[in-house]
Design a protein around this motif. Structure first.
Motif, PDB file in Angstrom:
ATOM      1  N   GLY A  66       1.159  -1.775  -4.206  1.00 48.50           N
ATOM      2  CA  GLY A  66       0.770  -2.909  -3.610  1.00 48.50           C
ATOM      3  C   GLY A  66       1.944  -3.450  -2.878  1.00 48.50           C
ATOM      4  N   ILE A  67       2.374  -4.597  -2.586  1.00 51.75           N
ATOM      5  CA  ILE A  67       3.283  -5.332  -1.742  1.00 51.75           C
ATOM      6  C   ILE A  67       4.569  -5.760  -2.275  1.00 51.75           C
ATOM      7  CG2 ILE A  67       1.480  -5.992  -0.232  1.00 51.75           C
ATOM      8  CD1 ILE A  67       1.757  -8.695  -1.503  1.00 51.75           C
TER       9      ILE A  67
ATOM     10  N   HIS B 180      -6.087  -2.135  -2.362  1.00 58.48           N
ATOM     11  CA  HIS B 180      -4.653  -2.490  -2.590  1.00 58.48           C
ATOM     12  C   HIS B 180      -4.604  -4.105  -2.112  1.00 58.48           C
ATOM     13  CE1 HIS B 180      -3.244   1.607  -2.635  1.00 58.48           C
ATOM     14  NE2 HIS B 180      -4.410   1.969  -2.303  1.00 58.48           N
ATOM     15  N   ALA B 181      -3.295  -4.496  -2.529  1.00 54.75           N
ATOM     16  CA  ALA B 181      -3.111  -5.841  -2.381  1.00 54.75           C
ATOM     17  C   ALA B 181      -3.050  -6.292  -0.949  1.00 54.75           C
ATOM     18  CB  ALA B 181      -1.706  -6.201  -2.897  1.00 54.75           C
ATOM     19  N   ASP B 182      -2.997  -5.387   0.064  1.00 52.49           N
ATOM     20  CA  ASP B 182      -2.796  -5.690   1.537  1.00 52.49           C
ATOM     21  C   ASP B 182      -4.311  -5.490   1.922  1.00 52.49           C
ATOM     22  OD1 ASP B 182      -3.185  -2.834   1.568  1.00 52.49           O
ATOM     23  OD2 ASP B 182      -1.845  -2.754   3.217  1.00 52.49           O
TER      24      ASP B 182
ATOM     25  N   ARG C 216       5.544  -9.750   6.822  1.00 50.86           N
ATOM     26  CA  ARG C 216       5.662  -9.474   5.347  1.00 50.86           C
ATOM     27  C   ARG C 216       6.474  -8.244   4.869  1.00 50.86           C
ATOM     28  NH1 ARG C 216       0.360 -10.509   1.875  1.00 50.86           N
ATOM     29  NH2 ARG C 216      -0.068  -8.603   2.678  1.00 50.86           N
ATOM     30  N   ALA C 217       6.036  -7.210   5.262  1.00 48.11           N
ATOM     31  CA  ALA C 217       6.498  -5.712   4.651  1.00 48.11           C
ATOM     32  C   ALA C 217       7.901  -5.753   5.506  1.00 48.11           C
ATOM     33  CB  ALA C 217       5.693  -4.781   5.624  1.00 48.11           C
TER      34      ALA C 217
ATOM     35  N   ASP D 262       1.772  -2.188   2.787  1.00 44.19           N
ATOM     36  CA  ASP D 262       1.545  -3.447   3.145  1.00 44.19           C
ATOM     37  C   ASP D 262       1.428  -3.376   4.601  1.00 44.19           C
ATOM     38  OD1 ASP D 262       1.495  -6.223   3.613  1.00 44.19           O
ATOM     39  OD2 ASP D 262       3.068  -6.738   2.870  1.00 44.19           O
ATOM     40  N   ARG D 263       0.324  -3.831   5.106  1.00 44.23           N
ATOM     41  CA  ARG D 263       0.046  -3.600   6.498  1.00 44.23           C
ATOM     42  C   ARG D 263       0.354  -4.986   7.532  1.00 44.23           C
ATOM     43  NH1 ARG D 263      -6.597  -2.455   6.726  1.00 44.23           N
ATOM     44  NH2 ARG D 263      -6.996  -4.340   5.462  1.00 44.23           N
ATOM     45  N   ASP D 264       0.665  -6.095   6.518  1.00 39.35           N
ATOM     46  CA  ASP D 264       1.245  -7.260   7.140  1.00 39.35           C
ATOM     47  C   ASP D 264       2.611  -6.968   7.492  1.00 39.35           C
ATOM     48  OD1 ASP D 264       2.476  -9.761   7.559  1.00 39.35           O
ATOM     49  OD2 ASP D 264       0.953 -10.551   6.489  1.00 39.35           O
ATOM     50  N   LYS D 265       2.791  -6.806   8.931  1.00 36.56           N
ATOM     51  CA  LYS D 265       4.095  -6.208   9.453  1.00 36.56           C
ATOM     52  C   LYS D 265       5.195  -7.280   9.031  1.00 36.56           C
ATOM     53  CE  LYS D 265       2.468  -3.348  12.940  1.00 36.56           C
ATOM     54  NZ  LYS D 265       2.501  -2.840  14.418  1.00 36.56           N
TER      55      LYS D 265
ATOM     56  N   ARG E 259      -6.543  -2.860   2.055  1.00 32.63           N
ATOM     57  CA  ARG E 259      -6.983  -1.229   2.427  1.00 32.63           C
ATOM     58  C   ARG E 259      -7.354  -0.724   1.184  1.00 32.63           C
ATOM     59  NH1 ARG E 259      -1.695   1.617   4.624  1.00 32.63           N
ATOM     60  NH2 ARG E 259      -0.794  -0.264   4.820  1.00 32.63           N
TER      61      ARG E 259
END
Length: 276
Positions: A11-12, A214-216, A51-52, A46-49, A218
Protein backbone atom coordinates in the motif's frame (compact mmCIF):
# COMPACT_ATOMS: atom_id res chain seq x y z
CA UNK A 1 17.59 -24.25 -1.41
CA UNK A 2 14.15 -23.86 0.09
CA UNK A 3 12.91 -20.58 -1.38
CA UNK A 4 10.12 -18.57 0.23
CA UNK A 5 8.15 -16.26 -2.06
CA UNK A 6 6.15 -13.35 -0.66
CA UNK A 7 3.07 -12.32 -2.65
CA UNK A 8 1.84 -9.03 -1.26
CA UNK A 9 -0.53 -6.17 -1.86
CA UNK A 10 1.70 -3.27 -0.91
CA UNK A 11 0.00 0.00 0.00
CA UNK A 12 0.93 3.63 0.59
CA UNK A 13 2.38 3.35 4.14
CA UNK A 14 6.05 2.29 4.34
CA UNK A 15 5.77 1.65 8.09
CA UNK A 16 3.07 -0.95 7.48
CA UNK A 17 5.17 -2.43 4.69
CA UNK A 18 8.14 -2.68 7.08
CA UNK A 19 6.06 -4.61 9.61
CA UNK A 20 4.79 -6.94 6.89
CA UNK A 21 8.33 -7.59 5.68
CA UNK A 22 9.60 -8.40 9.17
CA UNK A 23 6.69 -10.81 9.69
CA UNK A 24 7.46 -12.48 6.35
CA UNK A 25 11.15 -12.90 7.25
CA UNK A 26 10.30 -14.39 10.64
CA UNK A 27 7.67 -16.75 9.25
CA UNK A 28 9.83 -17.86 6.30
CA UNK A 29 12.73 -18.65 8.61
CA UNK A 30 10.43 -20.46 11.01
CA UNK A 31 9.11 -22.60 8.17
CA UNK A 32 12.55 -23.71 7.06
CA UNK A 33 13.32 -21.33 4.19
CA UNK A 34 16.88 -20.49 3.22
CA UNK A 35 16.04 -17.33 1.26
CA UNK A 36 13.01 -15.05 0.94
CA UNK A 37 12.06 -13.32 -2.32
CA UNK A 38 9.73 -10.28 -2.28
CA UNK A 39 7.98 -8.31 -5.07
CA UNK A 40 8.80 -5.13 -6.88
CA UNK A 41 8.05 -2.00 -4.82
CA UNK A 42 7.99 -3.78 -1.48
CA UNK A 43 7.99 -0.48 0.42
CA UNK A 44 5.41 1.62 -1.41
CA UNK A 45 2.95 1.52 -4.30
CA UNK A 46 1.44 4.96 -4.74
CA UNK A 47 0.64 6.63 -8.06
CA UNK A 48 -0.30 9.87 -6.28
CA UNK A 49 3.01 11.63 -6.94
CA UNK A 50 2.55 14.35 -4.34
CA UNK A 51 1.66 11.90 -1.59
CA UNK A 52 4.40 9.44 -2.58
CA UNK A 53 7.03 12.19 -2.49
CA UNK A 54 6.64 12.38 1.27
CA UNK A 55 7.38 8.67 1.66
CA UNK A 56 10.22 8.03 -0.79
CA UNK A 57 13.53 8.65 0.95
CA UNK A 58 17.22 7.94 0.44
CA UNK A 59 18.30 4.32 0.68
CA UNK A 60 20.01 4.96 4.02
CA UNK A 61 16.74 6.27 5.50
CA UNK A 62 14.32 3.67 4.13
CA UNK A 63 12.47 1.96 6.99
CA UNK A 64 11.67 -1.16 4.99
CA UNK A 65 15.30 -1.75 4.06
CA UNK A 66 16.50 -1.15 7.61
CA UNK A 67 13.82 -3.38 9.16
CA UNK A 68 14.41 -6.17 6.66
CA UNK A 69 18.17 -6.13 7.19
CA UNK A 70 17.71 -6.36 10.94
CA UNK A 71 15.15 -9.14 10.66
CA UNK A 72 17.35 -11.10 8.21
CA UNK A 73 20.29 -10.94 10.60
CA UNK A 74 18.16 -12.09 13.54
CA UNK A 75 16.62 -14.93 11.55
CA UNK A 76 19.80 -15.97 9.72
CA UNK A 77 17.92 -15.70 6.41
CA UNK A 78 18.97 -14.41 3.00
CA UNK A 79 16.47 -11.97 1.46
CA UNK A 80 16.01 -10.61 -2.04
CA UNK A 81 13.95 -7.43 -1.79
CA UNK A 82 12.51 -7.31 -5.31
CA UNK A 83 12.74 -3.54 -5.30
CA UNK A 84 12.14 -0.39 -3.28
CA UNK A 85 11.35 3.12 -4.42
CA UNK A 86 14.27 5.23 -3.16
CA UNK A 87 15.67 8.65 -3.95
CA UNK A 88 18.03 8.48 -6.90
CA UNK A 89 21.71 9.17 -6.40
CA UNK A 90 22.36 9.89 -10.09
CA UNK A 91 20.56 10.98 -13.25
CA UNK A 92 17.79 13.55 -13.71
CA UNK A 93 14.72 11.68 -12.44
CA UNK A 94 14.06 11.90 -8.69
CA UNK A 95 13.81 8.19 -7.84
CA UNK A 96 15.33 4.76 -8.47
CA UNK A 97 13.49 1.42 -8.58
CA UNK A 98 16.16 -0.57 -6.73
CA UNK A 99 16.42 -4.22 -5.76
CA UNK A 100 18.60 -5.51 -2.90
CA UNK A 101 20.12 -8.85 -1.94
CA UNK A 102 20.69 -9.12 1.81
CA UNK A 103 22.67 -11.96 3.35
CA UNK A 104 22.05 -13.84 6.60
CA UNK A 105 24.08 -11.30 8.59
CA UNK A 106 22.01 -8.37 7.31
CA UNK A 107 24.69 -7.08 4.93
CA UNK A 108 23.70 -5.80 1.48
CA UNK A 109 25.45 -8.04 -1.05
CA UNK A 110 24.06 -6.46 -4.24
CA UNK A 111 21.96 -3.60 -5.58
CA UNK A 112 20.22 -3.45 -8.93
CA UNK A 113 18.38 -0.51 -10.50
CA UNK A 114 15.64 -1.47 -12.97
CA UNK A 115 16.98 -0.92 -16.48
CA UNK A 116 13.84 -1.02 -18.64
CA UNK A 117 11.13 1.45 -17.62
CA UNK A 118 7.41 0.89 -18.21
CA UNK A 119 6.05 3.67 -20.46
CA UNK A 120 2.85 2.42 -22.09
CA UNK A 121 -0.76 3.22 -22.91
CA UNK A 122 -2.98 0.16 -22.48
CA UNK A 123 -6.27 -0.52 -24.34
CA UNK A 124 -8.02 -0.39 -20.94
CA UNK A 125 -7.19 3.32 -20.69
CA UNK A 126 -4.38 2.79 -18.18
CA UNK A 127 -1.35 4.97 -18.89
CA UNK A 128 2.01 4.51 -17.19
CA UNK A 129 5.11 6.71 -17.51
CA UNK A 130 7.70 5.23 -15.19
CA UNK A 131 10.45 7.30 -16.79
CA UNK A 132 8.84 10.49 -15.50
CA UNK A 133 9.81 9.51 -11.96
CA UNK A 134 12.53 6.86 -12.15
CA UNK A 135 16.05 6.90 -13.53
CA UNK A 136 16.92 3.74 -15.52
CA UNK A 137 19.66 1.47 -14.29
CA UNK A 138 22.89 1.21 -16.25
CA UNK A 139 24.40 -2.02 -14.86
CA UNK A 140 23.61 -5.71 -15.28
CA UNK A 141 24.02 -7.33 -11.86
CA UNK A 142 24.42 -10.88 -10.56
CA UNK A 143 25.36 -11.96 -7.05
CA UNK A 144 26.81 -15.14 -5.60
CA UNK A 145 24.75 -16.91 -2.94
CA UNK A 146 25.39 -20.20 -1.13
CA UNK A 147 23.03 -21.87 -3.65
CA UNK A 148 24.39 -20.44 -6.89
CA UNK A 149 24.67 -17.20 -8.81
CA UNK A 150 21.50 -15.09 -8.83
CA UNK A 151 20.78 -12.73 -11.73
CA UNK A 152 18.78 -9.61 -10.85
CA UNK A 153 16.02 -7.88 -12.79
CA UNK A 154 12.70 -6.13 -12.14
CA UNK A 155 9.27 -6.47 -13.80
CA UNK A 156 9.33 -4.87 -17.28
CA UNK A 157 12.88 -6.18 -17.74
CA UNK A 158 11.12 -9.52 -18.32
CA UNK A 159 10.35 -8.51 -21.91
CA UNK A 160 14.00 -8.02 -22.90
CA UNK A 161 15.71 -11.41 -23.27
CA UNK A 162 19.15 -9.94 -23.95
CA UNK A 163 19.36 -9.04 -20.26
CA UNK A 164 18.86 -12.69 -19.28
CA UNK A 165 21.30 -13.86 -21.96
CA UNK A 166 23.90 -11.61 -20.34
CA UNK A 167 23.08 -12.92 -16.87
CA UNK A 168 23.19 -16.59 -17.84
CA UNK A 169 26.39 -16.03 -19.84
CA UNK A 170 27.83 -14.57 -16.62
CA UNK A 171 27.03 -17.78 -14.78
CA UNK A 172 23.62 -17.08 -13.28
CA UNK A 173 21.71 -20.27 -12.51
CA UNK A 174 18.77 -18.46 -10.87
CA UNK A 175 16.95 -15.42 -12.24
CA UNK A 176 14.95 -13.15 -9.95
CA UNK A 177 12.11 -11.36 -11.76
CA UNK A 178 10.03 -9.55 -9.10
CA UNK A 179 7.08 -7.60 -10.44
CA UNK A 180 3.96 -5.49 -10.05
CA UNK A 181 2.37 -6.54 -13.36
CA UNK A 182 -0.88 -4.96 -14.46
CA UNK A 183 -3.84 -7.32 -14.80
CA UNK A 184 -4.27 -6.98 -18.61
CA UNK A 185 -0.60 -7.57 -19.40
CA UNK A 186 -0.37 -10.29 -16.78
CA UNK A 187 -3.25 -12.26 -18.25
CA UNK A 188 -1.76 -11.97 -21.72
CA UNK A 189 1.95 -12.49 -21.16
CA UNK A 190 3.09 -13.24 -17.59
CA UNK A 191 3.28 -17.02 -17.64
CA UNK A 192 4.59 -17.44 -21.17
CA UNK A 193 7.37 -14.86 -20.74
CA UNK A 194 8.50 -16.23 -17.39
CA UNK A 195 8.65 -19.77 -18.75
CA UNK A 196 10.54 -18.53 -21.83
CA UNK A 197 13.18 -16.82 -19.68
CA UNK A 198 13.70 -20.05 -17.72
CA UNK A 199 13.88 -22.25 -20.81
CA UNK A 200 16.20 -20.08 -22.90
CA UNK A 201 18.64 -19.64 -19.98
CA UNK A 202 18.20 -23.16 -18.57
CA UNK A 203 17.93 -21.50 -15.17
CA UNK A 204 15.46 -21.25 -12.32
CA UNK A 205 13.13 -18.26 -12.45
CA UNK A 206 11.85 -16.87 -9.15
CA UNK A 207 9.19 -14.22 -9.68
CA UNK A 208 7.60 -12.70 -6.56
CA UNK A 209 4.66 -10.49 -7.50
CA UNK A 210 2.25 -7.89 -6.19
CA UNK A 211 -1.41 -8.93 -6.23
CA UNK A 212 -4.92 -7.55 -5.89
CA UNK A 213 -6.45 -4.13 -5.39
CA UNK A 214 -4.06 -1.60 -3.84
CA UNK A 215 -4.65 1.46 -1.70
CA UNK A 216 -3.71 3.78 -4.56
CA UNK A 217 -6.44 2.28 -6.78
CA UNK A 218 -4.36 0.06 -9.04
CA UNK A 219 -4.83 -3.68 -9.53
CA UNK A 220 -1.96 -6.13 -9.98
CA UNK A 221 -1.94 -9.62 -11.44
CA UNK A 222 -0.26 -11.78 -8.80
CA UNK A 223 0.59 -15.37 -9.78
CA UNK A 224 4.05 -15.36 -8.21
CA UNK A 225 5.98 -18.14 -9.92
CA UNK A 226 8.90 -20.47 -9.48
CA UNK A 227 9.90 -22.20 -12.71
CA UNK A 228 12.61 -24.81 -13.15
CA UNK A 229 15.25 -24.81 -15.93
CA UNK A 230 13.13 -27.10 -18.14
CA UNK A 231 10.22 -24.66 -17.98
CA UNK A 232 8.07 -26.60 -15.51
CA UNK A 233 6.09 -24.46 -13.07
CA UNK A 234 6.97 -25.48 -9.51
CA UNK A 235 4.83 -22.83 -7.81
CA UNK A 236 1.97 -20.57 -8.91
CA UNK A 237 0.50 -18.55 -6.04
CA UNK A 238 -2.62 -17.44 -7.88
CA UNK A 239 -4.34 -14.33 -6.55
CA UNK A 240 -3.93 -14.63 -2.78
CA UNK A 241 -1.45 -12.79 -0.58
CA UNK A 242 0.94 -14.78 1.61
CA UNK A 243 4.01 -16.98 1.46
CA UNK A 244 4.70 -19.84 -0.91
CA UNK A 245 7.62 -22.27 -1.01
CA UNK A 246 9.60 -24.14 -3.66
CA UNK A 247 12.72 -26.29 -3.71
CA UNK A 248 15.59 -25.09 -5.88
CA UNK A 249 17.54 -28.21 -6.86
CA UNK A 250 20.86 -27.41 -8.61
CA UNK A 251 20.84 -30.85 -10.25
CA UNK A 252 18.00 -29.69 -12.47
CA UNK A 253 20.25 -27.01 -13.97
CA UNK A 254 22.87 -29.53 -15.12
CA UNK A 255 20.12 -31.83 -16.35
CA UNK A 256 18.44 -29.18 -18.49
CA UNK A 257 21.71 -27.81 -19.87
CA UNK A 258 22.86 -31.33 -20.65
CA UNK A 259 19.69 -32.18 -22.57
CA UNK A 260 19.72 -28.96 -24.61
CA UNK A 261 23.03 -27.06 -24.23
CA UNK A 262 21.68 -23.65 -25.17
CA UNK A 263 24.39 -21.72 -23.36
CA UNK A 264 27.17 -23.62 -25.14
CA UNK A 265 25.48 -23.05 -28.50
CA UNK A 266 24.71 -19.34 -28.01
CA UNK A 267 26.62 -17.16 -30.47
CA UNK A 268 27.22 -13.42 -30.57
CA UNK A 269 25.48 -11.96 -33.59
CA UNK A 270 26.63 -9.08 -35.73
CA UNK A 271 24.64 -6.53 -37.67
CA UNK A 272 21.64 -7.75 -39.65
CA UNK A 273 22.15 -7.99 -43.39
CA UNK A 274 18.99 -6.75 -45.12
CA UNK A 275 18.65 -8.18 -48.63
CA UNK A 276 17.01 -5.90 -51.22
Amino acid sequence: MRAAILQSSTGIDPLLSARNMVEAVERAAGEGADMLFTPEMSNLLDRDKARAAGSIVAEADDVVLAATREAAAKAGLWVHIGSLAVKADRGTAPYANRGFVIDDTGDIRARYDKIHLFDVDLPTGESWRESNSYVPGDRVVAVDTPWGRLGLSVCYDLRFPDLYFALSDAGATMLAIPAAFTVPTGRAHWHVLQRARAIESAAFVIAAAQVGHHADGRDTFGHSLVIDPWGDVLLDMGEETGLGYAEIDPAKIDEARGRIPVLAHRRALGAVEVAR
